[in-house]
Design an enzyme around this catalytic site. Structure first.
Site, PDB file in Angstrom:
ATOM      1  N   PHE A   1       0.847  -1.197   0.000  1.00  0.00           N
ATOM      2  CA  PHE A   1       0.000   0.000   0.000  1.00  0.00           C
ATOM      3  C   PHE A   1       0.875   1.236   0.000  1.00  0.00           C
ATOM      4  O   PHE A   1       1.837   1.331   0.774  1.00  0.00           O
ATOM      5  CB  PHE A   1      -0.914   0.014   1.238  1.00  0.00           C
TER       6      PHE A   1
ATOM      7  N   LEU B   1       4.137  -1.069   3.600  1.00  0.00           N
ATOM      8  CA  LEU B   1       3.503   0.243   3.543  1.00  0.00           C
ATOM      9  C   LEU B   1       4.516   1.353   3.288  1.00  0.00           C
ATOM     10  O   LEU B   1       5.536   1.436   3.976  1.00  0.00           O
ATOM     11  CB  LEU B   1       2.782   0.541   4.862  1.00  0.00           C
ATOM     12  N   GLU B   2       4.241   2.188   2.300  1.00  0.00           N
ATOM     13  CA  GLU B   2       4.977   3.441   2.151  1.00  0.00           C
ATOM     14  C   GLU B   2       3.963   4.565   2.305  1.00  0.00           C
ATOM     15  O   GLU B   2       3.078   4.741   1.462  1.00  0.00           O
ATOM     16  CB  GLU B   2       5.704   3.547   0.814  1.00  0.00           C
ATOM     17  N   LEU B   3       4.125   5.324   3.381  1.00  0.00           N
ATOM     18  CA  LEU B   3       3.095   6.276   3.782  1.00  0.00           C
ATOM     19  C   LEU B   3       3.580   7.716   3.593  1.00  0.00           C
ATOM     20  O   LEU B   3       4.418   7.993   2.755  1.00  0.00           O
ATOM     21  CB  LEU B   3       2.660   5.966   5.207  1.00  0.00           C
TER      22      LEU B   3
END
Length: 473
Positions: free
Chosen positions: A204, A227-229
């Site tokens: 995501f 996850l890369e947010l």
């Protein structure tokens, strides 16, 4: 099947629709992709490389149609084309890499010479990818390519804000003969939830708020979440910096793609001895940046893609001004032909009690704050819940490197800004709230999608239960 309306960021009108896939729809596609994954894996990496090279060829053949769809969704022409070219280049780079995931041969044990072991690399059967709206194609494929190379099937769910590219991309995938192991579903957050219910690992890219929901949902199924947010990337400009070079890097790193990039510079800390000169030159250069509102083939700044983002930008500026900041240039959202545009906005007199210095902005806003010592600059840069990336500018690589080593972020650009947008070879992981899981860059990216199975063999005789008798003490 219900539809989701899609807004054109240049006109403000909803002029496109995509299907909203339900849980049963997603399950059916997932089942089909799973049925073909074993054959895909058994081809071996050499054959997978050949087939992914075909995808690069068909993407090149469909470059105009894919970039045209991206142009409509993002309101920018050159960067839309660069997205497609970048994915083609990424495929060519990945398929030229040596196999770093080779299975280990039999190895004699050290603790017991009668035992030996070897490993088997087993891919996740189906990987899900949920991508964001700012770079629709690139961020759909950045995890997809290494997952396919590892032997997984992949199911992509793009953002409902920018989904037009899916149709021409799916055509290129079909031409390459990969539709059996690479699929697409469209829809809103409910489709995203359905996707997580059907995959064995989820990738995501997006906001921290949504990323936490994805992580919780994945945890409930005991599947990994990569996850890369969000980011709130700082740039430190030391006293030895060249004003011309550092302002060039700061401006481009902050406003390229209208600041709608995770690795955009969102906080600028400048040594007090050069602060006024830096600020003056930055404003001069910001004045030269042109909107592409009248003609998409001119200018440097496209529209604000997501209209809700415009309200957030306005609220950040209003909060900063109410607390004492000054707007030196820009500062207003302009409605031109129904689309929303914003000039580069330079703020001075900012502090860390302002939202523009602590919350992700995702727009062309450049808040500039002075510091007196290098230690203070490092402390200010690290005073954040985010740790995606950062930049350091100085008169020498050695000086920048020394400061970069102290920063709490996954990638540090030295004497430039936002280099992770153009250089994907270096392994990095996100710090703090900016992400979770292994690096999506560098050769290790593929290893995220492989599990290690150990085969342990006894070349001697099995130990009998009598060896554990209490009388043996």
């Amino acid at each position: 099947m219900p539809k989701v309306s899609v807004r054109n960021p240049r006109t403000g009108r909803n002029d496109y629709e995509v299907e909203a896939f339900s849980q049963p729809d997603v399950f059916d596609i997932s089942y089909r992709l799973r049925q073909h994954q074993d054959d895909w894996h058994k081809y071996g990496i050499e054959e997978r490389v050949i087939r992914l090279k075909r995808l690069a060829t068909t993407l090149h053949r469909n470059l105009d149609s894919i970039s045209a769809a991206l142009e409509l969704d993002t309101g920018r022409r050159r960067i839309a084309r660069m997205e497609v070219e970048g994915v083609i280049a990424s495929l060519e780079t990945w398929t030229a890499q040596p196999n770093t995931a080779q299975e280990q041969a039999w190895t004699k044990g050290k603790s017991n010479p009668a035992l030996k072991y070897r490993s088997q690399k087993v891919p996740y059967q189906l990987v899900g990818v949920i991508s964001p709206w700012n770079f629709p194609l690139v961020l759909s494929m950045i995890d997809t390519i290494p997952a396919l190379l590892a032997g997984c099937s992949v199911l992509i769910k793009p953002s409902e804000i920018t989904p037009r590219f899916v149709s021409p991309l799916a055509e290129a995938v079909k031409e390459a003969g990969l539709s059996d192991i690479l699929g697409f579903v469209t829809g809103d957050g409910e489709t995203g939830k359905a996707l997580i219910n059907c995959v064995d690992a989820i990738c995501f890219t997006g906001s921290v708020e949504t990323g936490k929901k994805v992580a919780l949902h994945a945890a409930s199924r005991l599947i990994p979440a990569f996850l890369e947010l969000g980011g709130k990337d700082p740039m430190i400009v030391l006293a030895s910096s060249d004003i011309e070079l550092s302002t060039d890097a700061a401006l481009r790193g902050s406003v390229l793609s209208t600041g709608q990039a995770c690795q955009s510079i969102e906080r600028i800390y400048v040594a007090e001895s050069i602060y006024e000169a830096f600020l003056q030159r930055l404003v001069q250069k910001a004045k030269t940046v042109r909107l592409n509102a009248d003609d998409i083939s001119t200018g440097e700044l496209g529209p604000i893609i997501f209209e809700k983002q415009a309200k957030l930008l306005e609220s950040h500026i209003r909060d900063a001004v109410d607390k004492g900041a000054a707007v030196l240039i820009g500062g207003e959202i302009r409605n031109i032909g129904g689309g929303l545009w914003m000039q580069p906005t330079v703020l001075s007199g900012v502090t860390h009690n302002m939202r523009v210095m602590t919350e992700e902005t995702f727009g062309p806003i450049l808040p500039v704050m002075k510091f007196s010592t290098t230690e203070e600059a490092i402390a200010l840069a690290n005073d954040s819940d985010f740790g995606l990336s950062a930049s350091v500018f100085s008169g020498s690589l050695e000086e920048s490197e020394a400061v970069g080593m102290e920063l709490q972020a996954g990638a540090i650009s030295l004497n430039d800004a936002a280099l992770t947008s153009v250089f994907h070879e270096a392994e990095k992981t996100s710090f703090k709230d900016s992400g979770l899981g292994g690096s999506r860059m560098g050769l290790v990216s593929m290893e995220r999608f492989l599990r290690s199975k150990a085969l342990i063999a006894n070349t001697g005789t099995p130990t009998p239960i009598s060896a554990f008798s209490e009388e043996k003490l």
